[in-house]
Write a protein that holds these residues in place. Structure first.
Motif, PDB file in Angstrom:
ATOM      1  N   GLU A  24       0.830  -1.203   0.000  1.00 30.53           N
ATOM      2  CA  GLU A  24       0.000   0.000   0.000  1.00 30.53           C
ATOM      3  C   GLU A  24       0.864   1.253   0.000  1.00 30.53           C
ATOM      4  OE1 GLU A  24      -3.149   2.632   0.030  1.00 30.53           O
ATOM      5  OE2 GLU A  24      -3.200   0.466  -0.334  1.00 30.53           O
ATOM      6  N   ASP A  25       1.934   1.240   0.835  1.00 32.57           N
ATOM      7  CA  ASP A  25       2.814   2.407   0.910  1.00 32.57           C
ATOM      8  C   ASP A  25       3.515   2.650  -0.428  1.00 32.57           C
ATOM      9  OD1 ASP A  25       4.366   4.471   2.488  1.00 32.57           O
ATOM     10  OD2 ASP A  25       6.012   3.184   1.826  1.00 32.57           O
ATOM     11  N   ARG A  26       4.014   1.579  -1.048  1.00 30.07           N
ATOM     12  CA  ARG A  26       4.684   1.719  -2.345  1.00 30.07           C
ATOM     13  C   ARG A  26       3.695   2.250  -3.396  1.00 30.07           C
ATOM     14  NH1 ARG A  26       9.655   1.920  -4.868  1.00 30.07           N
ATOM     15  NH2 ARG A  26      10.416   0.479  -3.294  1.00 30.07           N
ATOM     16  N   TYR A  27       2.483   1.738  -3.380  1.00 28.32           N
ATOM     17  CA  TYR A  27       1.481   2.191  -4.345  1.00 28.32           C
ATOM     18  C   TYR A  27       1.180   3.680  -4.165  1.00 28.32           C
ATOM     19  CZ  TYR A  27      -3.031   2.984  -6.538  1.00 28.32           C
ATOM     20  OH  TYR A  27      -4.052   3.513  -7.271  1.00 28.32           O
ATOM     21  N   GLN A  28       1.001   4.096  -2.906  1.00 27.99           N
ATOM     22  CA  GLN A  28       0.684   5.506  -2.656  1.00 27.99           C
ATOM     23  C   GLN A  28       1.825   6.407  -3.118  1.00 27.99           C
ATOM     24  OE1 GLN A  28      -2.178   6.798  -1.789  1.00 27.99           O
ATOM     25  NE2 GLN A  28      -3.151   4.780  -1.546  1.00 27.99           N
ATOM     26  N   ARG A  29       3.064   5.987  -2.889  1.00 28.80           N
ATOM     27  CA  ARG A  29       4.209   6.781  -3.337  1.00 28.80           C
ATOM     28  C   ARG A  29       4.282   6.851  -4.859  1.00 28.80           C
ATOM     29  NH1 ARG A  29       8.158   7.663   0.713  1.00 28.80           N
ATOM     30  NH2 ARG A  29       9.847   7.694  -0.797  1.00 28.80           N
TER      31      ARG A  29
ATOM     32  N   LYS B  10      -1.462  -2.014  -6.409  1.00 29.45           N
ATOM     33  CA  LYS B  10      -1.297  -2.723  -5.138  1.00 29.45           C
ATOM     34  C   LYS B  10      -1.509  -4.229  -5.329  1.00 29.45           C
ATOM     35  CE  LYS B  10      -3.021  -3.000  -0.397  1.00 29.45           C
ATOM     36  NZ  LYS B  10      -4.032  -2.509   0.570  1.00 29.45           N
ATOM     37  N   GLY B  11      -0.587  -5.014  -4.747  1.00 30.43           N
ATOM     38  CA  GLY B  11      -0.695  -6.463  -4.800  1.00 30.43           C
ATOM     39  C   GLY B  11       0.045  -7.115  -5.945  1.00 30.43           C
ATOM     40  N   GLN B  12       0.484  -6.338  -6.925  1.00 29.89           N
ATOM     41  CA  GLN B  12       1.257  -6.928  -8.014  1.00 29.89           C
ATOM     42  C   GLN B  12       2.607  -7.420  -7.495  1.00 29.89           C
ATOM     43  OE1 GLN B  12       1.090  -3.527 -10.784  1.00 29.89           O
ATOM     44  NE2 GLN B  12       0.059  -4.883 -12.251  1.00 29.89           N
ATOM     45  N   LEU B  13       3.123  -8.476  -8.112  1.00 34.84           N
ATOM     46  CA  LEU B  13       4.408  -9.070  -7.716  1.00 34.84           C
ATOM     47  C   LEU B  13       5.299  -9.115  -8.937  1.00 34.84           C
ATOM     48  CD1 LEU B  13       6.069 -10.586  -5.486  1.00 34.84           C
ATOM     49  CD2 LEU B  13       5.079 -12.701  -6.403  1.00 34.84           C
ATOM     50  N   PHE B  14       6.369  -8.343  -8.914  1.00 32.24           N
ATOM     51  CA  PHE B  14       7.211  -8.216 -10.091  1.00 32.24           C
ATOM     52  C   PHE B  14       8.542  -8.966  -9.993  1.00 32.24           C
ATOM     53  CE2 PHE B  14       4.559  -4.308 -10.525  1.00 32.24           C
ATOM     54  CZ  PHE B  14       3.935  -4.677 -11.710  1.00 32.24           C
ATOM     55  N   SER B  15       8.902  -9.438  -8.810  1.00 31.74           N
ATOM     56  CA  SER B  15      10.140 -10.219  -8.700  1.00 31.74           C
ATOM     57  C   SER B  15      10.104 -11.095  -7.468  1.00 31.74           C
ATOM     58  CB  SER B  15      11.364  -9.291  -8.644  1.00 31.74           C
ATOM     59  OG  SER B  15      11.441  -8.609  -7.399  1.00 31.74           O
ATOM     60  N   LEU B  16      10.918 -12.141  -7.501  1.00 27.46           N
ATOM     61  CA  LEU B  16      11.118 -13.026  -6.355  1.00 27.46           C
ATOM     62  C   LEU B  16      12.536 -12.825  -5.834  1.00 27.46           C
ATOM     63  CD1 LEU B  16       9.517 -16.341  -7.671  1.00 27.46           C
ATOM     64  CD2 LEU B  16       8.493 -14.628  -6.179  1.00 27.46           C
ATOM     65  N   PRO B  17      12.734 -12.820  -4.522  1.00 23.86           N
ATOM     66  CA  PRO B  17      14.075 -12.568  -3.981  1.00 23.86           C
ATOM     67  C   PRO B  17      15.064 -13.652  -4.394  1.00 23.86           C
ATOM     68  CG  PRO B  17      12.554 -13.252  -2.240  1.00 23.86           C
ATOM     69  CD  PRO B  17      11.732 -13.020  -3.454  1.00 23.86           C
ATOM     70  N   PHE B  18      16.152 -13.241  -4.998  1.00 28.52           N
ATOM     71  CA  PHE B  18      17.177 -14.184  -5.453  1.00 28.52           C
ATOM     72  C   PHE B  18      18.407 -14.122  -4.557  1.00 28.52           C
ATOM     73  CE2 PHE B  18      20.282 -15.410  -9.019  1.00 28.52           C
ATOM     74  CZ  PHE B  18      20.110 -16.767  -8.775  1.00 28.52           C
ATOM     75  N   THR B  19      18.972 -12.917  -4.420  1.00 24.62           N
ATOM     76  CA  THR B  19      20.081 -12.746  -3.481  1.00 24.62           C
ATOM     77  C   THR B  19      19.690 -11.684  -2.461  1.00 24.62           C
ATOM     78  OG1 THR B  19      21.216 -11.036  -4.780  1.00 24.62           O
ATOM     79  CG2 THR B  19      21.772 -13.329  -5.245  1.00 24.62           C
ATOM     80  N   ILE B  20      20.150 -11.869  -1.239  1.00 21.17           N
ATOM     81  CA  ILE B  20      19.843 -10.926  -0.170  1.00 21.17           C
ATOM     82  C   ILE B  20      21.143 -10.496   0.494  1.00 21.17           C
ATOM     83  CG2 ILE B  20      17.601 -11.997   0.243  1.00 21.17           C
ATOM     84  CD1 ILE B  20      18.824 -13.183   2.835  1.00 21.17           C
TER      85      ILE B  20
ATOM     86  N   TYR C  76      18.689  -2.564  12.445  1.00 21.61           N
ATOM     87  CA  TYR C  76      18.642  -1.492  11.458  1.00 21.61           C
ATOM     88  C   TYR C  76      18.175  -2.049  10.121  1.00 21.61           C
ATOM     89  CZ  TYR C  76      20.375   1.715   7.900  1.00 21.61           C
ATOM     90  OH  TYR C  76      20.478   2.535   6.802  1.00 21.61           O
ATOM     91  N   ASP C  77      17.140  -1.455   9.559  1.00 23.52           N
ATOM     92  CA  ASP C  77      16.556  -1.925   8.307  1.00 23.52           C
ATOM     93  C   ASP C  77      16.771  -0.868   7.225  1.00 23.52           C
ATOM     94  OD1 ASP C  77      15.109  -2.953   6.243  1.00 23.52           O
ATOM     95  OD2 ASP C  77      13.156  -2.901   7.248  1.00 23.52           O
ATOM     96  N   PRO C  78      17.757  -1.047   6.348  1.00 25.77           N
ATOM     97  CA  PRO C  78      18.026  -0.036   5.328  1.00 25.77           C
ATOM     98  C   PRO C  78      16.924   0.098   4.296  1.00 25.77           C
ATOM     99  CG  PRO C  78      19.361  -1.997   4.953  1.00 25.77           C
ATOM    100  CD  PRO C  78      18.694  -2.186   6.270  1.00 25.77           C
ATOM    101  N   ALA C  79      16.018  -0.874   4.246  1.00 30.03           N
ATOM    102  CA  ALA C  79      14.926  -0.802   3.269  1.00 30.03           C
ATOM    103  C   ALA C  79      13.777   0.073   3.750  1.00 30.03           C
ATOM    104  CB  ALA C  79      14.402  -2.200   2.971  1.00 30.03           C
ATOM    105  N   ASP C  80      13.751   0.416   5.030  1.00 27.57           N
ATOM    106  CA  ASP C  80      12.653   1.211   5.570  1.00 27.57           C
ATOM    107  C   ASP C  80      12.916   2.690   5.320  1.00 27.57           C
ATOM    108  OD1 ASP C  80      10.565   2.348   6.907  1.00 27.57           O
ATOM    109  OD2 ASP C  80      11.191   1.709   8.909  1.00 27.57           O
ATOM    110  N   VAL C  81      12.212   3.248   4.356  1.00 22.95           N
ATOM    111  CA  VAL C  81      12.346   4.675   4.048  1.00 22.95           C
ATOM    112  C   VAL C  81      10.984   5.360   4.153  1.00 22.95           C
ATOM    113  CG1 VAL C  81      14.373   4.375   2.592  1.00 22.95           C
ATOM    114  CG2 VAL C  81      12.098   4.204   1.569  1.00 22.95           C
ATOM    115  N   SER C  82      10.102   4.767   4.937  1.00 19.01           N
ATOM    116  CA  SER C  82       8.743   5.291   5.058  1.00 19.01           C
ATOM    117  C   SER C  82       8.704   6.676   5.692  1.00 19.01           C
ATOM    118  CB  SER C  82       7.888   4.324   5.886  1.00 19.01           C
ATOM    119  OG  SER C  82       8.450   4.141   7.186  1.00 19.01           O
ATOM    120  N   PHE C  83       9.761   7.071   6.383  1.00 17.05           N
ATOM    121  CA  PHE C  83       9.806   8.355   7.083  1.00 17.05           C
ATOM    122  C   PHE C  83      10.495   9.431   6.262  1.00 17.05           C
ATOM    123  CE2 PHE C  83      13.045   5.355   8.294  1.00 17.05           C
ATOM    124  CZ  PHE C  83      14.224   6.052   8.129  1.00 17.05           C
TER     125      PHE C  83
END
Length: 456
Positions: A136-141, A154-164, A407-414
């Motif tokens: 929802e947050d990604r869609y609103q942005r 919202k709800g679309q899936l464009f990739s599956l995690p391969f490397t983390i 620490y979560d570098p992916a969290d940029v909601s703020f």
């Protein structure tokens, strides 16, 4: 590098048998006659992917050809030009949680949401399974006028995690540590200890005893070092407030100056010229013995090996917390770095989804990880150590759960949607390593950048 700033299609047919990956399906030409084309931007992944493709062909009769396009800009240009001429590959390895949404919104990537069921999603490491899913947050942005991923739903899936992996990992040369009288078996637990290590290696050899990172990409020092340092020192709430609209708490405030003063302690110890190096150049420089430390992420281990340095010759640890701060330990939450995606133009959807299914199963994910030295998005469970090997298995000790305060570098909601981190990175570089400003001036510059982003 961090894909949240990297914002660069049609529905797939659904088949339960495909999700299970057990039978050939309509559109596969019986399996044996099908050939898939896969593009990647990761040169280091080419040989491991070719090895996987050979196993896949043995099992299914489907051929997968692997083609790299590097560097990143060449990969993006190739996809854009091929999309216009309807000549895209069938499968891609893309930057996760960023580039996948940009390509998905523009109609280049297919929506996989109907192909990936709960059992398949359960394979992945906690916290990354939905990295390629539109929240929802990604869609609103995406609705903002400046959004590069416009068109996603919202709800679309464009990739599956391969490397983390994660950012904020420091690598040190074992031999240089020993030459400086340091014990590689006891890596620094605090920021002060890390600075003392830098002081010792620099004193031993000022030319090659310092720290490097690819500061030609100006966000590296800011994202990979300053942000986790600030998070541990200030705590989550005060850290996030650095990007708020409140000038008493945002950059420009006393909190910002305190964090910058800690970071400024690095200034005497940067390897000369590090501000001119690209990320790959910095990794190569470290592998060649031109610096004692290199800042990167979990993915840097593969780059070090690729440049001729044995992984057993390095010591690695996460950015250590500063004394007197909110946290005495700092876990780094994993994030999806690359994802597997399917072209919206392909007529071989069934075979493409089978290939993704094969790559994300435990045994194959482990084999790829060991060959590439990149951590897999698939959870390997109790077999982690056996499947990854000693050089890579220990890397997972750096991880922590975002739910537990890591620490979560992916969290940029703020962040403000208009915040530009390259501007912040440039301001930091002027302070350190260039020494053209001090913490007070850099703090004011960052405060202005954040305030302007909210006004925009």
């Amino acid at each position: 590098m961090r894909t949240r700033r990297l914002r660069l299609l049609l529905a797939l047919a659904t088949s339960a048998a495909l999700a299970a990956g057990t039978t050939a399906c309509a559109g596969d030409a019986g399996g044996g006659a099908t050939t898939l084309e896969m593009w990647t931007f990761k040169q280091a992944h080419v040989e491991p992917l070719k090895a996987a493709a050979a196993k896949f062909k043995e099992q299914t009769g489907i051929t997968v050809n692997i083609t790299p396009y590097t560097p990143d800009d060449a990969f993006k240009s190739k996809i854009q030009s091929a999309a216009q001429s309807h000549a895209l590959a069938d499968v891609f390895e893309v930057h996760a949680a960023g580039e996948d949404f940009v390509l998905g919104g523009s109609g280049i990537l297919a929506d996989l949401s109907s192909n990936v069921d709960a059992a398949w999603r359960a394979r992945f490491v906690d916290g990354v399974a939905d990295a390629g899913k539109v929240s929802e947050d990604r869609y609103q942005r995406s609705l903002k006028p400046e959004a590069p991923d416009a068109g996603i739903e919202k709800g679309q899936l464009f990739s599956l995690p391969f490397t983390i992996g994660t950012f904020g990992v420091i690598y040190a040369s074992r031999s240089k540590l020993q030459a400086a009288g340091l014990d590689p078996a006891k890596p620094p637990k605090t920021w002060g200890e890390f600075i003392s290590w830098l002081e010792a290696t620099h004193a031993e050899d000022a030319a090659t005893g310092g720290l490097t990172v690819g500061l030609k990409s100006p966000t590296t020092g800011f994202n990979w070092m300053l942000e986790p340092l600030a998070y541990a020192y200030l705590g989550k709430d005060a850290y996030q407030a650095l990007w708020s609209e409140d000038p008493g708490k945002a950059w420009g405030s006393p909190n910002g100056k305190r964090v910058l003063s800690l970071y400024d302690q690095l200034t005497p110890y940067w390897t000369p010229g590090t501000q001119t190096l690209a990320i790959d150049d910095a990794d190569r420089s470290f592998a060649q013995g031109k610096s004692a430390f290199v800042l990167g992420g979990t993915f840097t281990l593969a780059a070090i090996e690729q440049n001729g340095m044995n992984p057993s010759d390095v010591v690695y640890f996460g950015v250590p917390p500063a004394e007197g701060g909110a946290s005495s330990e700092l876990g780094l939450a994993p994030l999806a770095l690359t994802g597997l995606a399917v072209s919206a133009q392909t007529e071989k959807t069934d075979a493409a989804v089978r290939w993704l299914d094969f790559l994300t199963k435990q045994q194959q994910a482990g084999a790829f990880a060991q060959a590439s030295l990149d951590l897999p998005g698939t959870d390997l469970g109790a077999d982690t150590a056996d499947l990854l090997g000693p050089d890579l298995a220990g890397m997972q000790d750096i991880f922590g759960s975002a739910a537990d305060g890591a620490y979560d570098p992916a969290d940029v909601s703020f962040f403000s949607p208009a915040y530009v981190d390259t501007q912040a990175g440039d301001a930091l570089i002027r302070m350190s390593p260039l020494n053209q400003s001090d913490p007070a001036k850099a703090n004011r510059e960052l405060g202005s950048i954040v305030a302007t982003s909210w006004q925009s």
